[in-house]
Design an enzyme around this catalytic site. Structure first.
Site, PDB file in Angstrom:
ATOM      1  CG  HIS A  67      -2.066   0.975   1.091  1.00 42.89           C
ATOM      2  ND1 HIS A  67      -1.962   2.298   1.429  1.00 42.89           N
ATOM      3  CD2 HIS A  67      -3.312   0.788   0.608  1.00 42.89           C
ATOM      4  CE1 HIS A  67      -3.117   2.895   1.174  1.00 42.89           C
ATOM      5  NE2 HIS A  67      -3.945   2.007   0.659  1.00 42.89           N
ATOM      6  CD  GLU A  78      -8.739  -3.255  -3.699  1.00 45.08           C
ATOM      7  OE1 GLU A  78      -9.695  -4.009  -3.914  1.00 45.08           O
ATOM      8  OE2 GLU A  78      -8.763  -2.048  -3.980  1.00 45.08           O
TER       9      GLU A  78
HETATM   10  N1  ACO Z   1       3.823  -7.623  -5.028  1.00 42.54           N
HETATM   11  C1  ACO Z   1       5.139  -7.671  -5.292  1.00 42.54           C
HETATM   12  N2  ACO Z   1       5.976  -6.609  -5.178  1.00 42.54           N
HETATM   13  C2  ACO Z   1       5.436  -5.451  -4.783  1.00 42.54           C
HETATM   14  C3  ACO Z   1       4.069  -5.341  -4.481  1.00 42.54           C
HETATM   15  C4  ACO Z   1       3.259  -6.470  -4.608  1.00 42.54           C
HETATM   16  N3  ACO Z   1       1.957  -6.432  -4.339  1.00 42.54           N
HETATM   17  N4  ACO Z   1       3.820  -4.066  -4.114  1.00 42.54           N
HETATM   18  C5  ACO Z   1       4.969  -3.405  -4.184  1.00 42.54           C
HETATM   19  N5  ACO Z   1       5.959  -4.251  -4.589  1.00 42.54           N
HETATM   20  C6  ACO Z   1       7.367  -3.947  -4.745  1.00 42.54           C
HETATM   21  C7  ACO Z   1       7.647  -3.240  -6.048  1.00 42.54           C
HETATM   22  O1  ACO Z   1       7.913  -4.128  -7.083  1.00 42.54           O
HETATM   23  C8  ACO Z   1       8.862  -2.421  -5.682  1.00 42.54           C
HETATM   24  O2  ACO Z   1       9.967  -3.267  -5.693  1.00 42.54           O
HETATM   25  P1  ACO Z   1      11.423  -2.715  -6.094  1.00 42.54           P
HETATM   26  O3  ACO Z   1      11.822  -1.805  -4.964  1.00 42.54           O
HETATM   27  O4  ACO Z   1      12.258  -3.952  -6.176  1.00 42.54           O
HETATM   28  O5  ACO Z   1      11.284  -2.000  -7.383  1.00 42.54           O
HETATM   29  C9  ACO Z   1       8.594  -2.029  -4.228  1.00 42.54           C
HETATM   30  O6  ACO Z   1       7.734  -3.039  -3.709  1.00 42.54           O
HETATM   31  C10 ACO Z   1       7.907  -0.674  -4.086  1.00 42.54           C
HETATM   32  O7  ACO Z   1       6.835  -0.621  -5.008  1.00 42.54           O
HETATM   33  P2  ACO Z   1       6.041   0.716  -5.332  1.00 42.54           P
HETATM   34  O8  ACO Z   1       5.229   0.507  -6.562  1.00 42.54           O
HETATM   35  O9  ACO Z   1       6.950   1.899  -5.312  1.00 42.54           O
HETATM   36  O10 ACO Z   1       5.127   0.821  -4.065  1.00 42.54           O
HETATM   37  P3  ACO Z   1       3.860   1.713  -3.935  1.00 42.54           P
HETATM   38  O11 ACO Z   1       3.740   2.034  -2.517  1.00 42.54           O
HETATM   39  O12 ACO Z   1       3.840   2.824  -4.875  1.00 42.54           O
HETATM   40  O13 ACO Z   1       2.704   0.703  -4.410  1.00 42.54           O
HETATM   41  C11 ACO Z   1       0.710  -0.454  -4.632  1.00 42.54           C
HETATM   42  C12 ACO Z   1       1.503   0.525  -3.783  1.00 42.54           C
HETATM   43  C13 ACO Z   1       0.422   0.172  -5.999  1.00 42.54           C
HETATM   44  C14 ACO Z   1      -0.610  -0.728  -3.924  1.00 42.54           C
HETATM   45  C15 ACO Z   1       1.512  -1.761  -4.787  1.00 42.54           C
HETATM   46  O14 ACO Z   1       1.841  -2.291  -3.523  1.00 42.54           O
HETATM   47  C16 ACO Z   1       0.805  -2.802  -5.641  1.00 42.54           C
HETATM   48  O15 ACO Z   1       0.892  -2.745  -6.862  1.00 42.54           O
HETATM   49  N6  ACO Z   1       0.087  -3.770  -4.996  1.00 42.54           N
HETATM   50  C17 ACO Z   1      -0.628  -4.787  -5.722  1.00 42.54           C
HETATM   51  C18 ACO Z   1      -1.953  -4.279  -6.252  1.00 42.54           C
HETATM   52  C19 ACO Z   1      -2.967  -4.066  -5.152  1.00 42.54           C
HETATM   53  O16 ACO Z   1      -3.109  -4.854  -4.223  1.00 42.54           O
HETATM   54  N7  ACO Z   1      -3.686  -2.917  -5.248  1.00 42.54           N
HETATM   55  C20 ACO Z   1      -4.692  -2.521  -4.271  1.00 42.54           C
HETATM   56  C21 ACO Z   1      -4.128  -1.544  -3.282  1.00 42.54           C
HETATM   57  S1  ACO Z   1      -5.267  -1.113  -2.022  1.00 42.54           S
HETATM   58  C22 ACO Z   1      -6.058   0.214  -2.584  1.00 42.54           C
HETATM   59  O17 ACO Z   1      -5.598   0.931  -3.402  1.00 42.54           O
HETATM   60  C23 ACO Z   1      -7.439   0.557  -2.060  1.00 42.54           C
END
Ligand code: ACO
Length: 389
Positions: free
Chosen positions: A268, A326
């Site tokens: 998140h 989610e």
């Molecule tokens: N699975 C695997 N790796 C992940 C995940 C995940 N769910 N989420 C983040 N990461 C990793 C990224 O690949 C990145 O890795 P790196 O440092 O090696 O490049 C690191 O964690 C940081 O990722 P960001 O995209 O910068 O994190 P951010 O905080 O922006 O992302 C997000 C948040 C978009 C929710 C992300 O965690 C994600 O895509 N989750 C999966 C989709 C999901 O569950 N969405 C619903 C969110 S809840 C809501 O919005 C109401």
């Protein structure tokens, strides 16, 4: 160089008493109450009253609000025609929700003059949202809409209007907990949209229709469907291979991350220690599945969650990727019998409580929301008539 607050991240444009998102502490406060205290205990009508009045209702006030909501559930005639036309064209449910809610302006006894917003307008909008969603769902499936039951509370009546059966009390309770959990969440995109529209002294129906439009986008309305798909796929693989759900989950999570994918329902932007909504909905799911059957699904989902958290920590150390809202939203909404296509519209049925509260708050302390952008386009171009370009 002008500093640009892309996406307005971290920019505060107003004060609010409605909800506080504390990502560092992993806490969500709604109307002064920790989510964990409010969501599983309050009925949705109590939470609505809290957001609209900044205090919980007494029992007479609560009954009056339930009665008021029940009395305003019926749609104007025109809504039926609009929804039938939309269903004939198989329009997305969020589009039909937007169109159906817009017809509320045709309720002769519900004037919504620009700049004059009161709680009565908010009640009408909250009351209509489930009626539109349920009616459209049925029309899409070739079924006639079902009239609301005035003796049922908001959440139970929504489920009743979807399939014509009085829901199991635990299913209604789980849905109510879900509504309470998602009713408000800081200055998210749809809430901001509603406040921007309100700030121009427009009317509350326009504000809510705009908010529905913002929620429709997948970056906001979310996609709990994929989290559920993952659990089902892992279970199916386990059934085929004879390995345990934990072994298949381990394989799935590793393969997904190693191929650059993301595990749906984890991570998140704001919550880095825990997403309190996931905890609340996890408990709601446990309670519901224990009495309504399918507790195997709940247990398997818990196994998938535990494995995913462990493998994410191993392969993505230090990123603090925790279970998000989610993951358990998908489980709760599936458990109460909703299909994936109804997840985002059902989110709107809960969130409209927060939207309307923000509209009321914006009206009380309004200032036209009018940010700025840095101009980076061309300058000094000489005008050339069309026939000489
Ligand atoms: N699975 C695997 N790796 C992940 C995940 C995940 N769910 N989420 C983040 N990461 C990793 C990224 O690949 C990145 O890795 P790196 O440092 O090696 O490049 C690191 O964690 C940081 O990722 P960001 O995209 O910068 O994190 P951010 O905080 O922006 O992302 C997000 C948040 C978009 C929710 C992300 O965690 C994600 O895509 N989750 C999966 C989709 C999901 O569950 N969405 C619903 C969110 S809840 C809501 O919005 C109401």
């Amino acid at each position: 160089m002008t500093e640009i607050a892309r996406g307005l991240e971290g920019v505060k444009f107003a004060q609010t008493r409605l909800s506080k998102v504390d990502g560092q502490a992993g806490q969500l406060t709604i109307g002064g109450y920790p989510l964990e205290a409010l969501a599983p205990n309050a009925c949705f009508e109590e939470v609505l009253f809290l957001l609209w009045n900044d205090r919980l209702p007494g029992s007479a006030e609560l009954n009056a609000l339930k009665h008021d909501l029940a009395a305003r559930r019926a749609l104007p005639m025109a809504a039926g025609a609009v929804l039938r036309e939309a269903a004939a064209r198989k329009l997305p449910i969020m589009d039909a929700l937007r169109m159906g809610i817009d017809t509320i302006g045709l309720c002769s006894d519900e004037p919504h003059p620009a700049g004059q917003v009161d709680v009565g307008c908010a009640v009408a909008l909250v009351a209509h949202m489930p009626t539109v969603a349920a009616a459209y769902w049925r029309l899409l499936h070739g079924l006639e809409p079902i009239d609301a039951r005035p003796d049922l509370d908001h959440a139970a009546n929504y489920l009743y209007m979807l399939d014509g059966r009085e829901p199991h009390p635990e299913a209604a309770r789980a849905l109510e907990t879900y509504f309470n959990t998602v009713v408000d969440h800081g200055m998210n995109a749809s809430t901001f949209t509603a406040r921007v529209i309100t700030s121009t002294r427009s009317d509350i129906v326009s504000a809510i229709v705009g908010a529905i439009g913002a929620l429709k986008g997948p970056l906001h309305g979310g996609a709990p469907g994929p989290a559920l798909d993952m659990v089902f796929e892992i279970r199916a693989r386990a059934a085929r291979s004879g390995d345990s759900v934990a072994q298949e989950a381990d394989r799935w999570v590793r393969e997904t991350i190693e191929s650059g994918g993301r595990i749906m329902g984890f991570g998140h932007r704001v919550y880095k220690v825990r997403d309190p909504r996931a905890d609340v909905l996890g408990l709601a799911a446990q309670r519901m599945f224990s009495v309504t059957g399918e507790s195997r699904l709940y247990e398997d989902a818990r196994v998938v969650e535990e494995v995913a958290l462990r493998v994410l920590e191993e392969l993505k150390p230090g990123r603090n990727l925790k279970t998000n809202v989610e993951f358990y939203t998908a489980l709760v909404l599936h458990g109460i019998g909703l299909e994936v296509a109804m997840f985002t519209p059902t989110f709107a049925v809960g969130r409209v409580g927060g939207w309307t509260a923000h509209v009321l708050e914006q009206v009380r302390d309004d200032r036209l929301i009018r940010p700025d952008a840095e101009y980076v386009g061309a300058t000094g171009r000489a005008w050339v008539p069309a026939d000489r370009r």
